[in-house]
Structures are given as structure tokens and as C-alpha cells.
Design a protein around this motif. Structure first.
Motif, mmCIF file in Angstrom:
data_model
loop_
_atom_site.group_PDB
_atom_site.id
_atom_site.type_symbol
_atom_site.label_atom_id
_atom_site.label_comp_id
_atom_site.label_asym_id
_atom_site.label_seq_id
_atom_site.Cartn_x
_atom_site.Cartn_y
_atom_site.Cartn_z
ATOM 1 N N GLY A 1 -10.302 0.191 -0.339
ATOM 2 C CA GLY A 1 -10.628 -0.034 1.058
ATOM 3 C C GLY A 1 -10.622 -1.488 1.475
ATOM 4 O O GLY A 1 -10.301 -1.809 2.619
ATOM 5 N N GLU A 2 -10.982 -2.387 0.552
ATOM 6 C CA GLU A 2 -11.086 -3.808 0.900
ATOM 7 C C GLU A 2 -9.864 -4.625 0.496
ATOM 8 O O GLU A 2 -9.701 -5.744 0.999
ATOM 9 N N LYS A 3 -9.021 -4.118 -0.388
ATOM 10 C CA LYS A 3 -7.887 -4.910 -0.876
ATOM 11 C C LYS A 3 -6.563 -4.148 -0.811
ATOM 12 O O LYS A 3 -5.637 -4.547 -0.109
ATOM 13 N N TRP A 4 -6.470 -3.061 -1.556
ATOM 14 C CA TRP A 4 -5.183 -2.411 -1.799
ATOM 15 C C TRP A 4 -4.573 -1.814 -0.542
ATOM 16 O O TRP A 4 -3.359 -1.808 -0.384
ATOM 17 N N THR A 5 -5.394 -1.305 0.374
ATOM 18 C CA THR A 5 -4.835 -0.689 1.574
ATOM 19 C C THR A 5 -4.112 -1.701 2.443
ATOM 20 O O THR A 5 -3.122 -1.384 3.104
ATOM 21 N N PHE A 6 -4.573 -2.956 2.465
ATOM 22 C CA PHE A 6 -3.871 -4.007 3.203
ATOM 23 C C PHE A 6 -2.512 -4.284 2.567
ATOM 24 O O PHE A 6 -1.514 -4.464 3.270
ATOM 25 N N HIS A 7 -2.479 -4.299 1.257
ATOM 26 C CA HIS A 7 -1.221 -4.555 0.560
ATOM 27 C C HIS A 7 -0.201 -3.463 0.867
ATOM 28 O O HIS A 7 0.968 -3.745 1.159
ATOM 29 N N SER A 8 -0.628 -2.201 0.814
ATOM 30 C CA SER A 8 0.316 -1.106 1.026
ATOM 31 C C SER A 8 0.802 -1.054 2.475
ATOM 32 O O SER A 8 1.979 -0.774 2.735
ATOM 33 N N LYS A 9 -0.080 -1.336 3.438
ATOM 34 C CA LYS A 9 0.325 -1.312 4.847
ATOM 35 C C LYS A 9 1.362 -2.389 5.134
ATOM 36 O O LYS A 9 2.384 -2.140 5.797
ATOM 37 N N VAL A 10 1.112 -3.606 4.677
ATOM 38 C CA VAL A 10 2.057 -4.698 4.942
ATOM 39 C C VAL A 10 3.337 -4.500 4.141
ATOM 40 O O VAL A 10 4.429 -4.841 4.608
ATOM 41 N N GLU A 11 3.225 -3.929 2.961
ATOM 42 C CA GLU A 11 4.417 -3.695 2.141
ATOM 43 C C GLU A 11 5.392 -2.748 2.842
ATOM 44 O O GLU A 11 6.608 -2.887 2.717
ATOM 45 N N SER A 12 4.859 -1.804 3.616
ATOM 46 C CA SER A 12 5.731 -0.873 4.329
ATOM 47 C C SER A 12 6.505 -1.552 5.456
ATOM 48 O O SER A 12 7.445 -0.967 5.999
ATOM 49 N N CYS A 13 6.102 -2.774 5.837
ATOM 50 C CA CYS A 13 6.784 -3.508 6.913
ATOM 51 C C CYS A 13 7.829 -4.481 6.374
ATOM 52 O O CYS A 13 8.260 -5.380 7.110
ATOM 53 N N ALA A 14 8.217 -4.346 5.134
ATOM 54 C CA ALA A 14 9.186 -5.275 4.545
ATOM 55 C C ALA A 14 10.423 -5.386 5.425
ATOM 56 O O ALA A 14 10.883 -4.404 6.017
ATOM 57 N N TRP A 15 10.965 -6.584 5.525
ATOM 58 C CA TRP A 15 12.086 -6.848 6.430
ATOM 59 C C TRP A 15 13.266 -5.918 6.169
ATOM 60 O O TRP A 15 13.887 -5.395 7.104
ATOM 61 N N GLU A 16 13.566 -5.724 4.921
ATOM 62 C CA GLU A 16 14.745 -4.911 4.591
ATOM 63 C C GLU A 16 14.569 -3.443 4.971
ATOM 64 O O GLU A 16 15.545 -2.686 5.016
ATOM 65 N N ASN A 17 13.341 -3.025 5.254
ATOM 66 C CA ASN A 17 13.109 -1.635 5.637
ATOM 67 C C ASN A 17 13.546 -1.320 7.066
ATOM 68 O O ASN A 17 13.749 -0.149 7.403
ATOM 69 N N TRP A 18 13.682 -2.349 7.910
ATOM 70 C CA TRP A 18 14.008 -2.068 9.315
ATOM 71 C C TRP A 18 15.103 -2.970 9.889
ATOM 72 O O TRP A 18 15.639 -2.686 10.957
ATOM 73 N N GLU A 19 15.453 -4.064 9.227
ATOM 74 C CA GLU A 19 16.543 -4.909 9.722
ATOM 75 C C GLU A 19 17.884 -4.187 9.574
ATOM 76 O O GLU A 19 18.122 -3.501 8.569
ATOM 77 N N THR A 20 18.770 -4.370 10.553
ATOM 78 C CA THR A 20 20.088 -3.711 10.530
ATOM 79 C C THR A 20 21.215 -4.719 10.748
ATOM 80 O O THR A 20 22.223 -4.401 11.375
ATOM 81 N N TRP A 21 21.055 -5.922 10.260
ATOM 82 C CA TRP A 21 22.098 -6.934 10.419
ATOM 83 C C TRP A 21 23.271 -6.653 9.491
ATOM 84 O O TRP A 21 23.116 -5.933 8.484
ATOM 85 N N PRO A 22 24.446 -7.222 9.787
ATOM 86 C CA PRO A 22 25.600 -7.037 8.896
ATOM 87 C C PRO A 22 25.327 -7.603 7.505
ATOM 88 O O PRO A 22 24.468 -8.472 7.315
#
Length: 713
Positions: free
Chosen positions: A108-129
Motif C-alpha cells: 500500500g505504501e510502496k509497491w502500488t506506486f511502482h506498478s501504477k507508474v510502470e503501466s505508463c511506460a512511454w513505449e506502452n502508448w507512443e506510436t512514433w515511427p
């Protein structure tokens, strides 16, 4: 030194020496406050004498009692630890529950922040050539550090706990942003503080303007705020902001691989909680903010895009009704001048960036030549050649959102109220949708959106705006403006704080890719397709606390069920049975240390007649050091002096029966109170259950709370 005992013989004590007088007494002048009326000692000497006496008394106490108390306490502590560190107790259900809570709190105090931000990794949503190297930006809005202005009615402990928890939330969320996502640039969209406008400045007039007094709900706090929260407090808040946001940014840039990386950190855009709003802004407050964070109006070239930050809270003073009756130019003129010069400032900033990319000096330099003073041409000043400078896509940053008609929906990502369900057959969103929209309203020191005409003029003066970002509302809002506002797409960024009325705080990531050719002209023909955005959601702290409460209820149920099982199945109880004899140092039943007889009066202890007796060469047989007779009239004389009180009574008692069986003589020596429980068979079933529940719950609670405090402090 031993006290004298008067047994009838005349005795005249010798006169004390100078050292004794200082060590055991004070000068009368020390208490009278007079060190010059005929006294041979000064105030300093009296103070030294006082220290000597205090140290001497402390040393005697340590030698005669303190050492014994410390050693006994350490021995008892070690003994209790030894009793607790048995296999059956260490691997018992209460301790297994504690281990479970360790994992729950880490999640609740540490790991959940890591997993939430990890899901926002740039390569997960960027669509550049493939092969694109975008410039990555993080937009952070409305931290609004909690302070006494936030909840003025809360008592100090709750206020301090609120500040600590909200700060920790932002530290963890923003820390993961820097650690995992590592943005190239970070822009803050205002409202860095919650009460920054309320803290008195060291310079300038801090009085409320006659047309903008505080509301009645805050009037009663003004005197206290002005007295206790001024420039020094604001500087402490500035340091607090640096600990949460600036320090992780600096730490992230210290890695060797980032030594030559182009990074930018901009915090200068002010919000209404930093300065106030419109006509109520105090110029000294703005001067202080800009001194430490930079000018609110600025141009930055980042990722081949031109970022224009506009101090919209100051700009709004020009459109306020008070501008017709009062001189508000000191408030809005700096922003007005900036916007009037913006079409000249933008190409200069772009040209400097292009010169740096080509490896040239960004600033222009004077030609090095020698001229006669009379013949010198002072009009020949070097300047940047901005006529051929290409115009890059412009991104507008404003704390206050641009105008939109009332009820304009904000889209499905808005948390407070989902979009209204359209009627059957309608494909577009429901308009107006007041629940899903930003309210078009205003009040003391705030206005939810800019005035309509100001928004139109702002976009025209900035020019070539492909996207706008704002804050202030605390929730996410995404829309495309009308034709009058150039159909600009605007995103209002969520607050990163858990205390701003949104259950799931967050921030917005922006990926910029706008390649240029050798002359600096953009290669991509569509300049509105040079950026991509993504909303990154942080965990819901309220949901985390609700889970804690649920786990706590389950834990108590488990411990209660276990207590009944101990009774039913005769399991080993968790509560330790108290020892029938007190734990003594080195296992001795009798005291190991014994104070001197003459010291009993010094510390208020009785002088028992059981002192060590000696038979000396010329002394009476059976007398102790003080002259009293063991067990004779000396002890009786001491008891008579105490007039029946316990002084003079024996300090210890000896058991009349030293057997270990359960006879009558031994039963009277068992401890009272809880000791009765350990007479086997006399404890009720309810008593067993209650004792087990209390012991196990208390053990679990203090260990879990201690772990939670360690994680947060």
C-alpha cells in the motif's frame, strides 16, 4: 560522607573547607540575585558550585542505586526477550499476522506506486515511427502543499499527520515518475502551495485591497496567520517543495549517462493559491514568488516545440470589474507587455535553440575591432537574424483553463462525474453536460475559466497554438475549443495531490517528435501531429486505507477465533504466565546491591537495622557503622523517630517457608492481582479468552503501527 549519629556524646564537627562549602551549599546571594553586596563569591562561582553539587549527587546516585537499576532493567529485558524468542511464540498466529501486515503495508505504501507508474511506460502508448527519438515531457499540476491555510480548524496532531501523509503520497508518486519514466523535461502548471498568497512578505504592503477583503470564514484566522506565518515560513515551504520535487529531479540527472542530456525543469507558472487571483493579487507576493521560481511569463523551446507560459491569474485583473474603478496596472501590465512582444520573443528563442543545436554560441556577440570614439557607429549592434527563423508548433501553458460555454463536457476520463448517457440514436456526447463539465463560475481568489474575450485574445497573441494545457480544476478535462478559439485542443491536468478532491490523482505525459532539416525547417508537414499525450493515474489512497480497515477486521476475527481454540483444544496460550518471584539480577532472590546506611536519609529510604555489623577493636560488639545496635534499641530508636511510618522498617522480608510446593505458606507469597489467574483451575473460560484476545491484539497492533510509522517517517 557519612552522616553523624548523636548517641548522647558531645561531638563538634570540624569546620568545612572551602571546597566543601561550594560542593554542598550555595551562597545566599545566588538565591537573592545579588552578587556584589559584600560577598566573596560571584554569580559564576555560585553556578559552578551548583553544577558541582548536582554532578556529585548524580555520581553518588549512579554508584549506589542508578547502576543497580540499569543493570536490573537490562537483565529483565533480556530475560523477557529470551522468553519471547521461543519457537512456538515466534511462529505463532499473531506473529504470522504481523508478517502478513508487513507485506500489506509495503504494497500500500510502496509497491502500488511502482506498478501504477510502470503501466505508463512511454513505449506502452507512443506510436512514433521506428527510430524516432522523441523529447518526453511530464506535466504536473496543483501539488498545493497542505499548510495551516488548508484546514484551519483542525487540531495540531491531525494537521501534522495530514501534511505528512499527503507529502509522502506526492514523494512516492513523483519519485516513481523520475525513477521509472525519467522525463527529459518537467513543467508545473501552478498552485505549488495552498496558502502561499496568505503568508506575509518581508517587503511591501501586505494589506488586503479595499475591494477584495478575506471572506468572513477566514477573518478570524488573519491575525494568527500574519503573526506566525510570514517570510520565514514561506521559505520553509519553499524548502519543503524542493525536498519533494526538486531534489528527485537533481538526483535523477546525476547518472553518468545523463551528463549530456538536454533537460529542463520549469516551476515558474503561478496559480491563484500562489499569488491570488486578478484584482486581489498583492504585488509583493508575486515578486517573492518570481524571485525564487522565475518569471511567470516565459518562452521555452523544448523538443522542437515552443512552450509559452502565461501568468493568467495576473492577466485576469485587466478584465475584472475593479479595473474600471482602481488602478490595477501593476498587476496585469507585465503579462500584457509580454503578450504584446511575444511575436518577437518566440523567434528569438527558436533561433537561440537552433544555434545551440548547430554548435554555435546562442547569444550574439559584438565584432572585435578598434574604432575611434569620434568615428564609432553605435547603431551597428549585432542581432539575431530571425527573419528566416522557422516557426515551431506552439504549446500554451496556463494555470486557469480557457473559456468554454457552460456545460461543455470534459470526456470519459474525468473522474468526478462520468459523461451523461446520450439518448437512443445520438452518437455524440450530451451537450450541455454540467456534471461532466468544468463549472463556469468565480469567487474569492478564484475563477474556474478565463473570460471569453480574454481567451480569444490570448490565443491570437500567442499564435500557432497546436495544444494548450492548464491546471486549477484538479480533475482531468479534455476538449476541443470552438472556431473563435482556433479549435485548439486543451487538456486540464489532474492534481498530483491526494488531498485535492480527486480519488485518483495523476499527471500527464507528453511525447514530442518534430524532426528538423539542416536549415531548421520542420520535416513533418502536419505540425498538429507532433505530440502525443497520456494520462497517468496514481493509486487511490482512500481505497488503500479502506483495504487496511478490511484487513484489520479480518485480523481481529482471526485472533478471537484463535483465543476460543486455545480454550477448547487446550493449546499453548500466547500470553506469558508472570513469574511468581520477580526476576532478579543474576537469579538471586535477595538484592545484590545495598546502599550505605547513612544514604537512606539522603534519598528518603528507611535505615533498617539489618546493616552490616562489625566487632571492632575498641567498639561495642554488635554495633554497625553508624553506631546503632543490630536488632536492638538502635532499630527501635529509628522506628520511634519515624513516628510509626515505614522508615526504619526492614527493606526486605524473608519467606517463612522456602519450599517449592503448593503449601499454605507459599500461597501467601504469590503475587496479587493477575497472579490469581495462575492458580490452575481457578481462571474462568471467559477470562482465558479475554486475556488471549487482549494479548494477541495488542502485540499485533503495536508491531503493525510501528512498521507503518517507519514507512511514513
Amino acid at each position: 560522607m557519612a552522616r553523624l549519629y548523636n548517641n548522647g556524646s558531645s561531638y563538634k564537627p570540624k569546620q568545612s573547607t572551602n571546597w566543601d562549602r561550594h560542593a554542598y551549599s550555595y551562597s545566599s546571594n545566588f538565591f537573592n540575585g545579588d552578587s556584589s553586596s559584600g560577598s566573596n563569591t560571584s554569580l559564576v562561582e555560585d553556578f559552578v558550585a551548583f553544577l558541582k553539587k548536582a554532578l556529585w549527587a548524580l555520581l553518588r546516585f549512579w554508584r549506589e542505586q542508578g547502576r543497580r537499576m540499569v543493570v536490573t532493567a537490562l537483565y529483565n529485558t533480556a530475560h523477557q526477550i529470551k522468553r519471547n524468542l521461543t519457537y512456538n511464540r515466534v511462529f505463532s498466529i499473531p506473529h504470522l499476522l504481523v508478517g502478513f501486515w508487513v507485506v500489506v503495508l509495503l504494497w500500500g505504501e510502496k509497491w502500488t506506486f511502482h506498478s501504477k507508474v510502470e503501466s505508463c511506460a512511454w513505449e506502452n502508448w507512443e506510436t512514433w515511427p521506428t527510430g524516432a527519438q522523441p523529447h518526453r515531457v511530464a506535466l504536473v499540476a496543483d501539488p498545493q502543499l497542505i499548510d495551516p491555510h488548508s484546514y484551519p480548524g483542525r487540531p495540531w496532531p491531525i494537521q501534522a499527520l495530514t501534511i505528512k501523509l499527503t507529502d509522502n503520497y506526492m514523494k512516492r508518486g513523483y519519485g516513481q515518475l523520475q525513477e521509472q519514466l525519467d522525463p527529459d523535461s518537467v513543467f508545473f502548471l501552478g498552485d505549488l502551495f495552498d496558502g502561499g498568497r496568505e503568508w506575509k512578505t518581508a517587503h511591501g504592503d501586505f494589506k488586503d485591497p479595499s475591494w477584495g477583503p478575506h471572506p468572513k470564514s477566514e477573518q478570524k484566522y488573519l491575525k494568527s496567520w500574519n503573526k506566525h506565518y510570514g517570510e520565514l515560513y514561506w521559505l520553509k515551504e519553499y524548502g519543503r517543495f524542493g525536498e519533494i520535487f526538486i531534489k528527485p529531479w537533481i538526483k535523477s540527472g546525476l547518472a553518468p549517462e545523463k551528463e549530456h542530456k538536454r533537460r529542463k525543469f520549469v516551476t515558474s507558472l503561478p496559480g491563484n493559491h500562489d499569488l491570488g487571483f486578478g484584482a486581489e493579487i498583492k504585488v509583493p507576493v508575486r515578486n517573492r514568488f518570481e524571485t525564487y521560481f522565475g518569471e511567470g511569463n516565459r518562452v521555452d523551446v523544448v523538443g522542437n516545440h515552443t512552450f509559452v507560459s502565461v501568468d493568467s491569474v495576473s492577466m485576469s485583473a485587466e478584465a475584472s470589474p475593479e479595473a474600471q474603478r482602481h488602478d490595477l496596472k501593476p498587476i496585469y501590465m507585465p503579462t500584457k507587455i509580454f503578450l504584446d512582444r511575444l511575436q518577437w520573443l518566440k523567434p528569438i528563442a527558436v533561433e537561440k535553440e537552433l544555434r545551440m543545436m548547430r554548435g554555435e554560441v546562442p547569444e550574439v556577440q559584438f565584432k572585435h575591432r578598434i574604432e575611434e570614439v569620434e568615428k564609432a557607429n553605435f547603431k551597428d549592434k549585432p542581432s539575431l537574424d530571425i527573419e528566416k527563423t522557422p516557426e515551431l508548433p506552439t504549446i500554451l501553458l496556463s494555470h486557469v483553463p480557457l473559456y468554454r460555454p457552460p456545460g461543455t463536457p470534459c470526456g470519459p476520463l474525468r473522474e468526478r462525474h462520468p459523461p451523461a448517457k446520450p439518448p437512443k440514436g445520438q452518437t455524440g456526447p450530451v451537450v450541455p453536460d454540467h456534471g461532466n463539465a468544468i463549472s463556469v463560475s468565480r469567487g474569492y481568489q478564484y475563477q474556474n475559466v478565463l473570460d471569453e474575450q480574454q481567451s480569444i485574445n490570448l490565443l491570437k497573441k500567442v499564435g500557432n497554438v497546436v495544444h494548450a494545457f492548464s491546471g486549477d480544476d484538479h480533475d482531468y478535462c479534455e476538449l476541443i475549443h470552438s472556431d473563435d478559439q482556433q479549435k485548439v485542443k486543451e487538456i486540464t491536468v489532474k492534481s498530483i495531490s491526494m488531498a485535492m478532491g480527486v480519488n485518483k490523482p495523476g499527471f500527464v505525459l507528453v511525447s514530442l517528435w518534430n524532426p528538423l532539416d539542416s536549415s531548421g525547417k520542420p520535416i513533418n508537414p502536419d505540425q498538429r501531429q507532433t505530440l502525443q499525450t497520456h494520462l497517468c493515474i496514481l493509486p487511490s489512497q482512500l481505497s488503500t486505507y479502506i483495504r487496511y480497515v478490511g484487513f484489520a477486521i479480518i485480523s481481529v476475527i482471526i485472533l478471537v477465533v484463535r483465543a476460543f481454540l486455545v480454550l477448547v483444544f487446550k493449546l499453548t496460550p500466547f500470553a506469558l504466565e508472570p513469574e511468581t518471584t520477580g526476576v532478579q539480577y543474576r537469579g538471586s532472590v535477595l538484592p545484590v546491591f545495598k546502599a550505605k546506611v547513612e544514604d537512606y536519609d539522603e534519598y528518603g529510604f528507611p535505615s533498617s537495622g539489618l546493616g552490616s555489623s562489625r566487632s571492632g577493636g575498641g567498639g561495642a560488639k554488635g554495633r554497625d557503622r553508624s553506631g546503632s545496635t543490630v536488632g536492638g534499641h538502635g532499630h527501635r530508636h529509628s522506628r520511634e523517630k519515624s513516628k510509626g511510618k515505614w522508615r526504619g522498617q526492614p527493606r526486605i522480608e524473608i519467606r517463612s517457608d522456602d519450599r517449592e510446593d503448593e503449601g499454605e505458606n507459599n500461597k501467601m507469597w504469590r503475587p496479587k492481582g493477575r497472579g490469581g489467574y495462575y492458580n490452575k483451575g481457578k481462571e474462568t473460560a471467559a477470562g482465558v479468552v479475554v486475556r488471549e484476545v487482549w494479548t494477541t491484539v495488542w502485540r499485533t497492533v503495536w508491531m503493525v503501527v510501528g512498521w507503518f510509522a517507519w514507512l511514513n517517517w
